[in-house]
Motif scaffolding. Structure first.
Motif, mmCIF file in Angstrom:
data_model
loop_
_atom_site.group_PDB
_atom_site.id
_atom_site.type_symbol
_atom_site.label_atom_id
_atom_site.label_comp_id
_atom_site.label_asym_id
_atom_site.label_seq_id
_atom_site.Cartn_x
_atom_site.Cartn_y
_atom_site.Cartn_z
ATOM 1 N N GLY A 294 64.172 100.279 58.801
ATOM 2 C CA GLY A 294 64.936 99.216 58.150
ATOM 3 C C GLY A 294 64.662 99.109 56.666
ATOM 4 N N LEU A 295 63.383 99.198 56.287
ATOM 5 C CA LEU A 295 63.020 99.142 54.874
ATOM 6 C C LEU A 295 63.565 100.348 54.120
ATOM 7 N N LEU A 296 63.448 101.511 54.719
ATOM 8 C CA LEU A 296 63.926 102.731 54.062
ATOM 9 C C LEU A 296 65.443 102.703 53.877
ATOM 10 N N ALA A 297 66.159 102.368 54.941
ATOM 11 C CA ALA A 297 67.620 102.343 54.858
ATOM 12 C C ALA A 297 68.110 101.233 53.928
ATOM 13 N N GLY A 298 67.479 100.072 54.003
ATOM 14 C CA GLY A 298 67.903 98.963 53.152
ATOM 15 C C GLY A 298 67.620 99.214 51.688
ATOM 16 N N HIS A 299 66.483 99.829 51.387
ATOM 17 C CA HIS A 299 66.103 100.071 49.995
ATOM 18 C C HIS A 299 66.924 101.185 49.363
ATOM 19 N N THR A 300 67.123 102.265 50.088
ATOM 20 C CA THR A 300 67.836 103.419 49.524
ATOM 21 C C THR A 300 69.346 103.284 49.641
ATOM 22 N N GLY A 301 69.798 102.422 50.562
ATOM 23 C CA GLY A 301 71.233 102.311 50.783
ATOM 24 C C GLY A 301 71.798 103.478 51.562
ATOM 25 N N ARG A 302 70.930 104.300 52.139
ATOM 26 C CA ARG A 302 71.365 105.464 52.890
ATOM 27 C C ARG A 302 70.927 105.353 54.344
ATOM 28 N N GLY A 303 71.757 105.827 55.212
ATOM 29 C CA GLY A 303 71.406 105.843 56.631
ATOM 30 C C GLY A 303 71.593 104.514 57.322
ATOM 31 N N GLY A 304 72.152 103.526 56.633
ATOM 32 C CA GLY A 304 72.324 102.214 57.245
ATOM 33 C C GLY A 304 73.243 102.240 58.454
ATOM 34 N N PHE A 305 74.371 102.965 58.329
ATOM 35 C CA PHE A 305 75.320 103.038 59.451
ATOM 36 C C PHE A 305 74.679 103.700 60.658
ATOM 37 N N LEU A 306 73.932 104.776 60.405
ATOM 38 C CA LEU A 306 73.262 105.470 61.506
ATOM 39 C C LEU A 306 72.214 104.581 62.158
ATOM 40 N N ALA A 307 71.456 103.859 61.324
ATOM 41 C CA ALA A 307 70.402 102.987 61.858
ATOM 42 C C ALA A 307 70.991 101.884 62.735
ATOM 43 N N ILE A 308 72.068 101.256 62.254
ATOM 44 C CA ILE A 308 72.696 100.182 63.021
ATOM 45 C C ILE A 308 73.306 100.735 64.308
ATOM 46 N N THR A 309 73.903 101.928 64.225
ATOM 47 C CA THR A 309 74.494 102.548 65.417
ATOM 48 C C THR A 309 73.436 102.833 66.471
ATOM 49 N N LEU A 310 72.310 103.417 66.033
ATOM 50 C CA LEU A 310 71.226 103.708 66.966
ATOM 51 C C LEU A 310 70.670 102.424 67.586
#
Length: 228
Positions: free
Chosen positions: A53-69
């Motif tokens: 969550g911290l990585l995706a939120g900070h970088t703005g990358r992978g958020g869609f994948l994280a939420i999907t998973l």
């Protein structure tokens, strides 16, 4: 009403009996087992959910994948997962895996949304005083995202405490042992007593997180969290 009162009276008699507070089947032993299952599962879920969550939120990358998973994990029936994995490996591991899968989504989603929702002006100000990317995360984004992060942790903790009763179904301990054994024997005094203990533990967990929130969150941010 009389029947309800009788059940409450029987449960109170069971809870206060001295025989229920000693031995391997006593309340203290079963409570420690339940807390251990829940604590280990929540710790593992926190490591996974917070990191992603911290990585995706900070970088703005992978958020869609994280939420999907996270949504996929939410869709997995916890009880079915336990029974499936127990067939392969009859140990406490399947229970912990199922509880971790249950606990990760609220932590991951709330952490991601909390960091992503930090005011851009606050991040720009942090960069303006010379902070690096990780400095912005730890000193600006993380503190402002804490209300949502703690909400996710609290939600997961309560779900895990309630669901850890499934550890008793494949033959392991915890407070669920009273519920499963009570149903098998038709002993509803045991069922109600075990249920009361699980509910009481969940309420204690909620109070702990409420106190932690007041302790670590800035007063100006206390009203900023929204349900996950």
């Amino acid at each position: 009403m009389n029947e309800l009162w009788n059940q409450i009276e029987l449960s109170w008699t069971w809870l206060t009996a001295s025989s229920q507070w000693h031995g391997p089947d006593g309340i203290p032993h079963r409570l420690l087992q339940h807390v251990w299952y829940s604590g280990v599962s929540l710790l593992c879920a926190a490591v996974i959910g917070l990191a992603l969550g911290l990585l995706a939120g900070h970088t703005g990358r992978g958020g869609f994948l994280a939420i999907t998973l996270a949504n996929v994990a939410r869709a997995i029936p916890t009880f079915g997962l336990v029974l499936f994995v127990v067939v392969i490996d009859y140990s406490i591991t399947p229970v912990l895996v199922a509880l971790v899968a249950l606990a990760v989504p609220p932590i991951l989603v709330n952490t991601f949304e909390g960091v992503r929702g930090v005011d851009p002006d606050a991040k720009d100000a942090a960069r303006g005083v010379g902070m690096t990317g990780w400095g912005v995360l730890w000193h600006a984004e993380l503190p402002m995202a804490l209300p949502l992060i703690l909400l996710g942790l609290r939600t997961s903790a309560i779900q895990v405490v309630a669901t850890a009763t499934i550890a008793a179904y494949p033959g392991f301990g915890g407070l669920g042992r009273y519920i499963i054994d009570g149903l098998a024997r038709g002993d509803y005094q045991l069922v109600v007593g075990g249920t009361v203990l699980v509910v009481a533990l969940a309420l204690i967990v909620q109070l702990i997180f409420a106190g932690l929130r007041r302790l670590v969150v800035s007063p100006g941010l206390l009203g900023s969290a929204r349900p996950s």
